[in-house]
Scaffold this motif. Sequence first.
Motif, PDB file in Angstrom:
ATOM      1  N   LYS A 338      13.426   1.389   6.453  1.00 33.48           N
ATOM      2  CA  LYS A 338      14.637   0.727   5.954  1.00 33.48           C
ATOM      3  C   LYS A 338      14.384  -0.023   4.640  1.00 33.48           C
ATOM      4  O   LYS A 338      14.820  -1.166   4.458  1.00 33.48           O
ATOM      5  N   GLY A 339      13.603   0.605   3.757  1.00 30.10           N
ATOM      6  CA  GLY A 339      13.380   0.005   2.443  1.00 30.10           C
ATOM      7  C   GLY A 339      12.382  -1.137   2.418  1.00 30.10           C
ATOM      8  O   GLY A 339      12.367  -1.922   1.462  1.00 30.10           O
ATOM      9  N   ALA A 340      11.556  -1.267   3.435  1.00 31.09           N
ATOM     10  CA  ALA A 340      10.578  -2.357   3.475  1.00 31.09           C
ATOM     11  C   ALA A 340       9.700  -2.324   2.224  1.00 31.09           C
ATOM     12  O   ALA A 340       9.150  -1.287   1.865  1.00 31.09           O
ATOM     13  N   ALA A 341       9.569  -3.477   1.558  1.00 31.02           N
ATOM     14  CA  ALA A 341       8.784  -3.570   0.325  1.00 31.02           C
ATOM     15  C   ALA A 341       7.325  -3.860   0.661  1.00 31.02           C
ATOM     16  O   ALA A 341       7.018  -4.785   1.417  1.00 31.02           O
ATOM     17  N   ILE A 342       6.413  -3.062   0.098  1.00 36.37           N
ATOM     18  CA  ILE A 342       4.986  -3.236   0.352  1.00 36.37           C
ATOM     19  C   ILE A 342       4.204  -3.175  -0.956  1.00 36.37           C
ATOM     20  O   ILE A 342       4.615  -2.529  -1.913  1.00 36.37           O
ATOM     21  N   LEU A 344       0.720  -1.835  -2.500  1.00 34.66           N
ATOM     22  CA  LEU A 344      -0.324  -0.847  -2.249  1.00 34.66           C
ATOM     23  C   LEU A 344      -1.397  -1.033  -3.321  1.00 34.66           C
ATOM     24  O   LEU A 344      -1.115  -0.854  -4.512  1.00 34.66           O
ATOM     25  N   ALA A 345      -2.602  -1.393  -2.924  1.00 34.06           N
ATOM     26  CA  ALA A 345      -3.646  -1.728  -3.889  1.00 34.06           C
ATOM     27  C   ALA A 345      -4.855  -0.825  -3.746  1.00 34.06           C
ATOM     28  O   ALA A 345      -5.130  -0.280  -2.662  1.00 34.06           O
ATOM     29  N   THR A 346      -5.593  -0.682  -4.830  1.00 29.49           N
ATOM     30  CA  THR A 346      -6.883   0.000  -4.817  1.00 29.49           C
ATOM     31  C   THR A 346      -7.646  -0.413  -6.064  1.00 29.49           C
ATOM     32  O   THR A 346      -7.204  -1.280  -6.829  1.00 29.49           O
ATOM     33  N   PHE A 347      -8.799   0.222  -6.287  1.00 27.68           N
ATOM     34  CA  PHE A 347      -9.628  -0.156  -7.434  1.00 27.68           C
ATOM     35  C   PHE A 347      -9.892   1.050  -8.320  1.00 27.68           C
ATOM     36  O   PHE A 347      -9.796   2.196  -7.886  1.00 27.68           O
ATOM     37  N   ALA A 367       9.364   8.298   2.595  1.00 28.63           N
ATOM     38  CA  ALA A 367       9.559   7.921   4.000  1.00 28.63           C
ATOM     39  C   ALA A 367      10.469   6.707   4.160  1.00 28.63           C
ATOM     40  O   ALA A 367      10.843   6.356   5.290  1.00 28.63           O
ATOM     41  N   GLY A 368      10.796   6.041   3.030  1.00 25.76           N
ATOM     42  CA  GLY A 368      11.708   4.905   3.122  1.00 25.76           C
ATOM     43  C   GLY A 368      11.128   3.563   2.767  1.00 25.76           C
ATOM     44  O   GLY A 368      11.812   2.530   2.857  1.00 25.76           O
ATOM     45  N   PHE A 369       9.861   3.499   2.350  1.00 22.61           N
ATOM     46  CA  PHE A 369       9.270   2.248   1.890  1.00 22.61           C
ATOM     47  C   PHE A 369       9.566   2.051   0.401  1.00 22.61           C
ATOM     48  O   PHE A 369       9.787   3.008  -0.350  1.00 22.61           O
ATOM     49  N   LYS A 370       9.538   0.821  -0.038  1.00 26.66           N
ATOM     50  CA  LYS A 370       9.583   0.481  -1.451  1.00 26.66           C
ATOM     51  C   LYS A 370       8.190  -0.012  -1.823  1.00 26.66           C
ATOM     52  O   LYS A 370       7.714  -1.010  -1.267  1.00 26.66           O
ATOM     53  N   VAL A 371       7.521   0.657  -2.783  1.00 26.74           N
ATOM     54  CA  VAL A 371       6.085   0.453  -3.010  1.00 26.74           C
ATOM     55  C   VAL A 371       5.824  -0.098  -4.410  1.00 26.74           C
ATOM     56  O   VAL A 371       6.324   0.432  -5.403  1.00 26.74           O
ATOM     57  N   GLN A 372       5.011  -1.154  -4.467  1.00 22.88           N
ATOM     58  CA  GLN A 372       4.495  -1.669  -5.727  1.00 22.88           C
ATOM     59  C   GLN A 372       2.983  -1.481  -5.756  1.00 22.88           C
ATOM     60  O   GLN A 372       2.282  -1.892  -4.831  1.00 22.88           O
ATOM     61  N   GLN A 373       2.475  -0.860  -6.806  1.00 21.67           N
ATOM     62  CA  GLN A 373       1.039  -0.597  -6.921  1.00 21.67           C
ATOM     63  C   GLN A 373       0.306  -1.744  -7.614  1.00 21.67           C
ATOM     64  O   GLN A 373       0.827  -2.352  -8.550  1.00 21.67           O
ATOM     65  N   VAL A 374      -0.932  -2.000  -7.165  1.00 14.70           N
ATOM     66  CA  VAL A 374      -1.844  -2.922  -7.836  1.00 14.70           C
ATOM     67  C   VAL A 374      -3.191  -2.214  -7.954  1.00 14.70           C
ATOM     68  O   VAL A 374      -3.768  -1.815  -6.934  1.00 14.70           O
ATOM     69  N   ASP A 391      -0.481  -5.561   1.305  1.00 16.61           N
ATOM     70  CA  ASP A 391       0.020  -4.957   2.540  1.00 16.61           C
ATOM     71  C   ASP A 391      -0.782  -3.711   2.911  1.00 16.61           C
ATOM     72  O   ASP A 391      -0.949  -3.397   4.099  1.00 16.61           O
ATOM     73  N   ALA A 392      -1.260  -2.994   1.897  1.00 18.98           N
ATOM     74  CA  ALA A 392      -2.024  -1.767   2.133  1.00 18.98           C
ATOM     75  C   ALA A 392      -3.098  -1.661   1.062  1.00 18.98           C
ATOM     76  O   ALA A 392      -2.870  -2.019  -0.102  1.00 18.98           O
ATOM     77  N   PHE A 393      -4.251  -1.163   1.469  1.00 21.54           N
ATOM     78  CA  PHE A 393      -5.371  -1.072   0.524  1.00 21.54           C
ATOM     79  C   PHE A 393      -6.105   0.247   0.746  1.00 21.54           C
ATOM     80  O   PHE A 393      -6.457   0.585   1.877  1.00 21.54           O
ATOM     81  N   ILE A 394      -6.335   0.961  -0.347  1.00 24.87           N
ATOM     82  CA  ILE A 394      -7.052   2.238  -0.273  1.00 24.87           C
ATOM     83  C   ILE A 394      -8.518   1.982  -0.575  1.00 24.87           C
ATOM     84  O   ILE A 394      -8.857   1.430  -1.626  1.00 24.87           O
ATOM     85  N   LEU A 395      -9.390   2.392   0.333  1.00 23.83           N
ATOM     86  CA  LEU A 395     -10.814   2.125   0.187  1.00 23.83           C
ATOM     87  C   LEU A 395     -11.624   3.380   0.460  1.00 23.83           C
ATOM     88  O   LEU A 395     -11.357   4.107   1.425  1.00 23.83           O
ATOM     89  N   SER A 396     -12.585   3.648  -0.396  1.00 24.10           N
ATOM     90  CA  SER A 396     -13.591   4.674  -0.133  1.00 24.10           C
ATOM     91  C   SER A 396     -14.779   3.962   0.499  1.00 24.10           C
ATOM     92  O   SER A 396     -15.449   3.158  -0.156  1.00 24.10           O
TER      93      SER A 396
END
Length: 499
Positions: A338-342, A344-347, A367-374, A391-396
């Motif tokens: 429902k448009g939840a704002a999150i 999304l970060a990584t390096f 899928a319906g999220f609103k995403v801001q990248q960092v 809210d979310a983090f991409i990690l290797s």
Amino acid sequence: MHHRKTMSAVAVVAASALLLTGCFASGSGQSTDSSGDGRIKLAMLQPPRSGLSPFSDDAFKLSRWSTAETLVNLDEDGDARPALATEWKRVSGTTWELTIRQGVTFHDGSALTAEAAVNTLTRATKASPKPRILDGVELTAKAEGGKVLVTTGQPDPLVPQRLSSPQLAILAPSAYGADGKVNPVGTGSGPYKLVNVNGTTTATLDRYDGYWGEKAKAAGIDASFVPDGTARAAAIRSGQAHIVEAVPVSQAALLDKETVTEVPMPRTNTLYLNTKSGPFTDPGLRAAARAAINAEEIVKGVYEGRADVAKGLLGPALPWAAAGRKELTDRTVAADPKGAAITLATFSDRAELPEVASVLQQQLERAGFKVQQVVREYAHIEQDALAGKFDAFILSRATVLDSGDPVAYMKSDFTCDGSFNIAQLCDQNVDKAVDKATAIEAGDQRRAAILEAEAAVLRTDAAIPMLHERVIQGDATSVVDSARDPRERLLITAATRLK
């Protein structure tokens, strides 16, 4: 979708081959492709960071050159096998007794003894910083009756596996200075003797004819440190190197297929979701994120097919994981974002991760999220990630550390007291499963418990594994029997030679 420009890449490869010819070692002997006992030219990814001190990550270079050896080796499953120690047994809850191999000499001519092994282990415990395999471990060693007794502050079923870490390689007593510095030149015990190190540029090793095991088939190794990935790839094309570490994905397609080997790594690219604050405190929204992710699209688009779609936290570098893994049941049903704002970060330190973030943003928004990248350099984002500011983090992330066992990774990343818990996860079922695995002796029962712990983590949807990385190794067609080691401990062994 990112598309690379092949023609311009070819031009860069050619230019790099011309400009960087002087970066490669010439060696102490004649290098040839036509002699079976010729010298092997090696291009490595990273230069030494700590003067090749075995107590640092430089230890893995000494291991990959087969110049420094440990008391214990690991097999494919991570089980302990004899090396400089021929056998070991647990003599009490906290003490292990190891038998030292007879007839071993160091490159300086001195003999391997229990006292020499104890000297190394004791100095490792006093090093600053300590080898990471000893983080949080109270370990003492003493020689008694020709044996080595290793005692830990708490019962530790993984002592033999710890002793396999290249950071605990046994060197001759002459390697250790009164100032705490360690000099591995001429003080190892492997089939190759390190004879010269030229700062952060080159290193030279010669065959050690006094080796206790199978003698090296090549006359020596001429190693060059070449951080530029395009230059390393060009070195295979031009003949400047016989073996090349870590060919970039963007360069692999430009090389002869016969010279490229892809080795699955125990490293997983995972999306960590913040379970403590923000939208992903809702299990249904975490499940929605899981359902939104198309890992195959990421593997094909960003990694050009040179990675493996994840089925769990543990990938094909640990064959037992796929063999023993059971299908997950009782998964949380996905809710409507429902448009939840999150956020999304990584390096940016790993070139592929910002591309992964862009693809994930598109998938999550569909899928319906609103995403801001960092996206920042890792040194400037780690603290915020660990503090739960995204809210979310991409990690290797490496899933097995120096012991070759994934329990330490699971404990640090997913338990309530974990020191690297980006997901801020605190789940009683996860902690119980990880604690169970921690207490079990190495072997099949421990591996089964590890997979139970993996399942407990996955059921929370706090971590969504996307893909398992591969390292791409370059070998000239003249190379025979180089090692393809997922743990990156081996590269050139006694059996490696040139046709």
